[in-house]
Design a protein around this motif. Sequence first.
Motif, PDB file in Angstrom:
ATOM      1  N   ASP A 181       0.879  -1.167   0.000  1.00  0.00           N
ATOM      2  CA  ASP A 181       0.000   0.000   0.000  1.00  0.00           C
ATOM      3  C   ASP A 181       0.916   1.216   0.000  1.00  0.00           C
ATOM      4  N   ILE A 182       1.050   1.863  -1.133  1.00  0.00           N
ATOM      5  CA  ILE A 182       2.067   2.894  -1.287  1.00  0.00           C
ATOM      6  C   ILE A 182       1.812   4.082  -0.366  1.00  0.00           C
ATOM      7  N   MET A 183       0.571   4.472  -0.145  1.00  0.00           N
ATOM      8  CA  MET A 183       0.304   5.617   0.717  1.00  0.00           C
ATOM      9  C   MET A 183       0.620   5.284   2.174  1.00  0.00           C
ATOM     10  N   GLU A 184       0.332   4.075   2.585  1.00  0.00           N
ATOM     11  CA  GLU A 184       0.682   3.657   3.944  1.00  0.00           C
ATOM     12  C   GLU A 184       2.204   3.652   4.122  1.00  0.00           C
ATOM     13  N   PHE A 185       2.895   3.121   3.129  1.00  0.00           N
ATOM     14  CA  PHE A 185       4.352   3.094   3.220  1.00  0.00           C
ATOM     15  C   PHE A 185       4.935   4.505   3.253  1.00  0.00           C
ATOM     16  N   LEU A 186       4.428   5.397   2.409  1.00  0.00           N
ATOM     17  CA  LEU A 186       4.981   6.741   2.357  1.00  0.00           C
ATOM     18  C   LEU A 186       4.733   7.507   3.650  1.00  0.00           C
ATOM     19  N   ALA A 187       3.617   7.251   4.312  1.00  0.00           N
ATOM     20  CA  ALA A 187       3.380   7.866   5.618  1.00  0.00           C
ATOM     21  C   ALA A 187       4.477   7.456   6.594  1.00  0.00           C
ATOM     22  N   PHE A 188       4.932   6.209   6.485  1.00  0.00           N
ATOM     23  CA  PHE A 188       6.031   5.715   7.315  1.00  0.00           C
ATOM     24  C   PHE A 188       7.368   6.294   6.867  1.00  0.00           C
ATOM     25  N   ALA A 189       7.641   6.237   5.565  1.00  0.00           N
ATOM     26  CA  ALA A 189       8.963   6.603   5.057  1.00  0.00           C
ATOM     27  C   ALA A 189       9.233   8.104   5.125  1.00  0.00           C
ATOM     28  N   LEU A 190       8.210   8.925   4.975  1.00  0.00           N
ATOM     29  CA  LEU A 190       8.410  10.368   4.950  1.00  0.00           C
ATOM     30  C   LEU A 190       8.357  11.009   6.339  1.00  0.00           C
ATOM     31  N   ARG A 191       7.900  10.252   7.337  1.00  0.00           N
ATOM     32  CA  ARG A 191       7.787  10.807   8.683  1.00  0.00           C
ATOM     33  C   ARG A 191       9.122  11.323   9.223  1.00  0.00           C
ATOM     34  N   PRO A 192      10.221  10.583   9.088  1.00  0.00           N
ATOM     35  CA  PRO A 192      11.492  11.113   9.617  1.00  0.00           C
ATOM     36  C   PRO A 192      11.920  12.421   8.962  1.00  0.00           C
ATOM     37  N   LEU A 193      11.541  12.630   7.699  1.00  0.00           N
ATOM     38  CA  LEU A 193      11.912  13.875   7.032  1.00  0.00           C
ATOM     39  C   LEU A 193      11.232  15.074   7.679  1.00  0.00           C
ATOM     40  N   ALA A 194      10.018  14.853   8.194  1.00  0.00           N
ATOM     41  CA  ALA A 194       9.258  15.953   8.784  1.00  0.00           C
ATOM     42  C   ALA A 194       9.755  16.321  10.186  1.00  0.00           C
ATOM     43  N   LEU A 195      10.563  15.474  10.783  1.00  0.00           N
ATOM     44  CA  LEU A 195      10.986  15.686  12.172  1.00  0.00           C
ATOM     45  C   LEU A 195      12.288  16.461  12.289  1.00  0.00           C
ATOM     46  N   HIS A 196      12.920  16.762  11.138  1.00  0.00           N
ATOM     47  CA  HIS A 196      14.236  17.405  11.187  1.00  0.00           C
ATOM     48  C   HIS A 196      14.318  18.496  10.130  1.00  0.00           C
TER      49      HIS A 196
END
Length: 217
Positions: free
Chosen positions: A53-68
């Motif tokens: 599920d690409i949207m589910e994966f991207l929510a996981f993969a992009l989260r660290p980018l938003a924290l820094h």
Amino acid sequence: MTLAIFDLDNTLLRGDSDHAWGRFLIENHIVDGEEYERENERYYAQYQAGTLDIMEFLAFALRPLALHDRATLDGWHRRYMQDKVLPMITPAARALVNLHRANGDTLVIITATNRFVTAPIAEEFEIPHLIATEPEERDGRFTGKVAGTPCYREGKVTRLKSWIKEQGLTMQDSWFYSDSHNDLPLLSIVDHPVAVNPDDILRREAQQRGWQILPLR
């Protein structure tokens, strides 16, 4: 002008840049190691199986980018390129790209992995055009969300056709190199589909359709 289109992960690279970025984050204690590794492996297995599920994966993969902040992320990425990416680039991959360059073809990387991870890799190959999943940015920071259509499966076709129209190009005599059955929608519409170190599903499809199979490692 002929398009030479390259998938990135397990095609031009001897490995997966998204998965390797996750490993880098874990090894440098940027994310919770145990939980992140478990999820990173789970999503990678789903990708290989074609059930992601690409949207589910991207929510996981992009989260660290938003924290820094971007400066911190860019510093990490420079280390990631040295530690993870450069060892995955083979002379054979560089030679393939250079062959198309020498022919005067328009070089394009198209990848489901997000642009933050992949833009410096495209620069390393000196490939001027990158079509990737776009992480949303606001006020110079990533939001953790996706902007537009993810560049995955049928989304790759959508994104490529849109880019071709913008560039005033055509698909005539186009080449596409990929390792994955997830790229069958795009492989099916180019004039020269090439299965590079293909997974089992893609290998069977390539054999049945008479597509070239290229060992690139």
